[in-house]
Write an enzyme that holds these catalytic residues in place. Structure first.
Site, PDB file in Angstrom:
ATOM      1  N   ASP A  54       0.701  -1.152  -0.107  1.00 49.72           N
ATOM      2  CA  ASP A  54       0.089  -0.045  -0.072  1.00 49.72           C
ATOM      3  C   ASP A  54       0.958   1.195  -0.153  1.00 49.72           C
ATOM      4  OD1 ASP A  54       1.009  -0.370   2.418  1.00 49.72           O
ATOM      5  OD2 ASP A  54      -1.040  -0.404   3.797  1.00 49.72           O
TER       6      ASP A  54
ATOM      7  N   ASN B 214      -7.609  -0.749  13.684  1.00 50.94           N
ATOM      8  CA  ASN B 214      -9.197  -0.963  13.388  1.00 50.94           C
ATOM      9  C   ASN B 214      -9.278  -2.423  12.645  1.00 50.94           C
ATOM     10  OD1 ASN B 214      -7.940  -0.112  11.095  1.00 50.94           O
ATOM     11  ND2 ASN B 214      -9.410   1.608  10.516  1.00 50.94           N
TER      12      ASN B 214
END
Ligand code: PGA
Length: 244
Positions: free
Chosen positions: A67, A136
Site C-alpha cells: 500500500d 481498526n
C-alpha cells in the site's frame, strides 16, 4: 491458522525474517510483499544484515507493494516506499525491476493499480505476504466495511487518520490510500500477520473472536490455510489475561 507466540519484538522479527529467507531459498523467483508500517521494521533490519552474510540468492525475487498513502512517494519520509527503501531496498543490491511499488504521487492512480495488478496476475499469486494489523483491523489500506478485489484507491478511516502521524516528521493531511485488494491478499500462497506491543492486543483478540466480516478486515484471514500469525507476548491476549 498457525500461531507463533514470541517472547519479544526481537524474536518476532527474527522469526519472520527467517521465514522470508526460507522462502527465498526454496523459491528464489518469489513475489514477496512486506508491509511498510512500523511492525516489520525489525524484519527489514534483520534481512538487511543477513541476506548477504547468509549468501541468500535474492537476485530473482520481486518485491511488490502492499500500500501507499495517496499523494506520497519515496521522497517523503514516512511513506511506505521510503520506509522500505530505508529499511531494506537501499541496503542490498536490487535492480529497479525487482521493486514494483505504488507511486502514491502519480497523476494516474488507476494506472498504478493496473501496474501492480498485472505483475500479480502474471505471477498468478503473491508467494509470501507480510502484513501488520491496523488499530481498526485494517489490512493494507483495506479499511473496515470497504470491499475491494484488486488494487484500489480507498478513503482512509478516521482511526487511520488519527494514528498516521506516528509515521511522519511533519503533520499530514492525507485522505486516501492505494492498496492491494482482498483477492490479492487472501490468495497469497503464504500469509504472515505480525502483531507486536500491548496496543495491538485488543484488536488481535477481537480478530480471533469475531465472525468473519468486512467490518474487521483481518478477520477475513482467519480461516485461510495460508495464514501464520506471529505475535509477541505483549500483543498476545493470553499474556494480558495472565497479568490481570
Ligand atoms: P503498524 O501498522 O505496523 O505501523 O502498526 C499496521 C497497519 O496499520 O497495518
Amino acid at each position: 491458522m498457525k500461531e507463533h507466540v514470541c517472547s519479544n519484538y526481537c524474536e518476532l522479527s527474527k522469526k519472520v525474517a527467517e521465514r522470508i529467507i526460507e522462502q527465498l531459498r526454496t523459491k528464489p523467483k518469489s513475489l514477496i510483499t512486506i508491509a511498510g508500517g512500523e511492525t516489520p521494521l525489525g524484519v527489514l533490519k534483520y534481512l538487511s544484515e543477513h541476506l548477504v552474510s547468509e549468501d541468500v540468492d535474492y537476485s530473482q525475487v520481486k518485491f511488490i507493494s502492499l500500500d501507499e498513502w495517496v499523494g506520497l512517494d519515496s521522497n517523503t519520509y514516512g511513506s511506505c516506499r521510503q520506509t522500505l527503501n530505508d529499511g531494506l531496498f537501499n541496503n542490498i543490491n536490487l535492480t529497479s525491476d525487482q521493486i514494483i511499488f505504488f507511486d502514491g504521487n502519480a497523476e494516474n492512480l488507476t494506472l498504478e493499480c493496473e501496474k501492480v495488478d498485472k505483475i500479480i496476475c502474471d505471477h498468478e499469486a503473491i508467494d509470501l505476504i507480510v502484513l501488520g494489523i491496523g488499530m481498526n483491523g485494517h489490512l493494507g489500506f483495506n479499511e473496515p466495511n470497504i470491499v475491494t478485489t484488486n488494487a484500489s484507491i480507498v478513503k482512509l478511516s478516521d482511526v487511520t487518520k488519527n494514528v498516521m502521524n506516528k509515521y511522519f516528521n511533519e503533520s499530514m493531511e492525507l485522505t486516501h490510500g492505494i492498496t492491494l485488494g482482498y483477492n490479492q491478499i487472501l490468495q497469497s500462497k503464504k500469509i504472515i500477520l505480525m502483531a507486536s506491543g500491548s496496543n495491538k492486543r485488543s484488536i488481535m483478540d477481537e480478530m480471533k473472536r469475531v465472525k468473519v466480516s468486512y467490518s474487521l478486515p483481518a478477520s477475513l484471514l482467519k480461516y485461510n490455510d495460508a495464514l501464520e500469525i506471529y505475535i509477541d507476548e505483549e500483543a498476545n491476549i493470553e499474556n494480558g489475561k495472565d497479568q490481570s
